[in-house]
Design a protein around this motif. Structure first.
Motif, short mmCIF file in Angstrom:
data_model
loop_
_atom_site.label_atom_id
_atom_site.label_comp_id
_atom_site.label_asym_id
_atom_site.label_seq_id
_atom_site.Cartn_x
_atom_site.Cartn_y
_atom_site.Cartn_z
N GLY A 142 0.78 -1.23 0.00
CA GLY A 142 0.00 0.00 0.00
C GLY A 142 0.81 1.28 0.00
N VAL A 143 2.13 1.16 0.10
CA VAL A 143 2.99 2.34 0.12
C VAL A 143 3.32 2.77 -1.30
CG1 VAL A 143 5.24 3.27 0.82
CG2 VAL A 143 3.98 1.74 2.36
N ARG A 144 3.19 4.05 -1.58
CA ARG A 144 3.53 4.58 -2.90
C ARG A 144 4.03 6.02 -2.73
NH1 ARG A 144 -2.28 5.13 -5.93
NH2 ARG A 144 -1.04 6.30 -7.46
N PRO A 145 4.73 6.57 -3.72
CA PRO A 145 5.18 7.96 -3.61
C PRO A 145 3.98 8.90 -3.55
CG PRO A 145 6.38 6.82 -5.34
CD PRO A 145 5.23 5.92 -4.95
N VAL A 146 4.05 9.86 -2.67
CA VAL A 146 3.01 10.89 -2.52
C VAL A 146 3.70 12.25 -2.56
CG1 VAL A 146 1.29 11.89 -0.98
CG2 VAL A 146 1.51 9.40 -1.14
N THR A 147 3.25 13.13 -3.43
CA THR A 147 3.84 14.46 -3.51
C THR A 147 3.10 15.41 -2.59
OG1 THR A 147 4.54 16.24 -5.00
CG2 THR A 147 2.44 15.18 -5.50
N ILE A 148 3.86 16.24 -1.88
CA ILE A 148 3.31 17.21 -0.93
C ILE A 148 3.69 18.61 -1.42
CG2 ILE A 148 3.22 17.94 1.48
CD1 ILE A 148 4.40 15.15 2.18
N ARG A 149 2.72 19.44 -1.67
CA ARG A 149 2.99 20.79 -2.16
C ARG A 149 2.51 21.82 -1.14
NH1 ARG A 149 2.14 21.68 -8.52
NH2 ARG A 149 2.52 23.77 -7.71
N ALA A 150 3.30 22.86 -0.97
CA ALA A 150 2.90 24.01 -0.15
C ALA A 150 3.39 25.26 -0.86
CB ALA A 150 3.51 23.91 1.25
N ASP A 151 2.49 26.00 -1.42
CA ASP A 151 2.85 27.20 -2.19
C ASP A 151 2.34 28.43 -1.45
OD1 ASP A 151 3.77 25.46 -4.16
OD2 ASP A 151 1.85 25.45 -5.20
N ILE A 152 3.24 29.29 -1.05
CA ILE A 152 2.89 30.53 -0.37
C ILE A 152 3.64 31.67 -1.05
CG2 ILE A 152 2.87 31.79 1.81
CD1 ILE A 152 3.03 29.13 3.27
N PHE A 153 2.92 32.62 -1.62
CA PHE A 153 3.58 33.76 -2.24
C PHE A 153 2.59 34.92 -2.35
CE2 PHE A 153 1.97 30.87 -5.49
CZ PHE A 153 1.19 31.70 -6.29
N PRO A 154 3.11 36.16 -2.39
CA PRO A 154 2.22 37.32 -2.45
C PRO A 154 1.62 37.50 -3.83
CG PRO A 154 4.49 38.03 -2.51
CD PRO A 154 4.51 36.55 -2.28
N LEU A 155 0.37 37.93 -3.87
CA LEU A 155 -0.30 38.29 -5.12
C LEU A 155 -0.06 39.77 -5.40
CD1 LEU A 155 -3.69 36.45 -4.52
CD2 LEU A 155 -1.80 35.69 -5.98
N PRO A 156 -0.22 40.21 -6.65
CA PRO A 156 -0.09 41.65 -6.94
C PRO A 156 -1.11 42.46 -6.15
CG PRO A 156 -0.07 40.36 -8.96
CD PRO A 156 -0.47 39.42 -7.86
N ASN A 157 -0.74 43.65 -5.75
CA ASN A 157 -1.68 44.52 -5.07
C ASN A 157 -2.78 44.97 -6.01
OD1 ASN A 157 -0.57 44.69 -2.41
ND2 ASN A 157 1.10 45.93 -3.27
N GLU A 158 -3.88 45.43 -5.44
CA GLU A 158 -4.99 45.94 -6.24
C GLU A 158 -4.47 47.04 -7.17
OE1 GLU A 158 -5.06 45.37 -3.11
OE2 GLU A 158 -6.89 44.27 -2.57
N GLY A 159 -4.85 46.96 -8.43
CA GLY A 159 -4.43 47.95 -9.40
C GLY A 159 -3.18 47.59 -10.14
#
Length: 214
Positions: free
Chosen positions: A194-211
């Motif tokens: 039952g063991v298989r590779p599992v990918t773990i993603r964590a994406d944290i980054f700022p978005l452009p400001n309004e305008g």
């Protein structure tokens, strides 16, 4: 950007700072980044990270390349200690290669001070994320339908938006990194049914400001 992928325990996360980065993290120097800065080499490196030891022939079959081409790129990666030959496995004609355990970070401040270092870093990161994004798209297109219900229920595809300061964002990144590191350390070498590779993603980054342009 960093990667703490290991055979049977992959994951990548936000860039750990000096105080919280695990001792086994390696900051890739400019030479290693330039050696890795080739689309096929990034793919080879990532396959070794996610699936464990491979030969030039098995990589060639996965990538649709000749074994001569994959053998050449394996040697180039090994020259900068990005990968190594598996001790006691294989023969002179069929060598097995692995990625050493421990996380790596592609963001090297020294390398980023030179045009060649910046170009190598950008190429490596772009190809790495292109491959990982393609895996996500493939799962959405095929895995959700074809995977057993238990694996479907165990998967998590989530995105959220919050309004945060730099300090709050750093704190969240450290907390997520700690969770990912704990899981990677615990299950890194797990084997069994039952063991298989599992990918773990964590994406944290700022978005452009309004305008601003998005």
């Amino acid at each position: 950007m960093s990667s703490d992928d290991q055979p049977n325990g992959p994951g990548e996360a936000t860039e750990p700072d000096e105080a919280t980065r695990p001792k086994d993290y390696r900051v890739l120097d400019a030479g290693a980044l330039r050696a890795l800065a080739h689309p096929l080499r990034v793919q080879i490196y990532d396959i070794l990270s996610q699936y464990g030891p491979q030969t030039a022939s098995s990589l060639a079959a996965r990538l649709g390349e000749s074994s001569g081409a994959t053998s050449y790129h394996l040697r180039a990666l090994a020259a900068h200690d990005l990968i190594r030959e598996v001790e006691g496995r294989g023969t002179g004609r069929e060598r097995w290669w692995e990625r050493p355990k421990g996380g790596v970070t592609f963001a090297n401040p020294e390398a980023m001070r030179t045009p060649s270092g910046r170009a190598a870093t950008q190429l490596v990161m772009a190809e790495f994320f292109r491959r990982r994004q393609q895996q996500l798209v493939d799962y959405v297109n095929r895995g959700i339908i074809n995977e057993p219900e238990t694996w479907q229920e165990s998967s998590l595809l989530s995105t959220s938006t919050a309004r945060m300061t730099v300090e709050q964002t750093q704190k969240l990144g450290r907390e997520i990194q700690a969770l990912v590191d704990a899981a990677t350390d615990k299950y890194r070498d797990q084997q069994g049914e039952g063991v298989r590779p599992v990918t773990i993603r964590a994406d944290i980054f700022p978005l452009p400001n309004e305008g601003e342009a998005s």
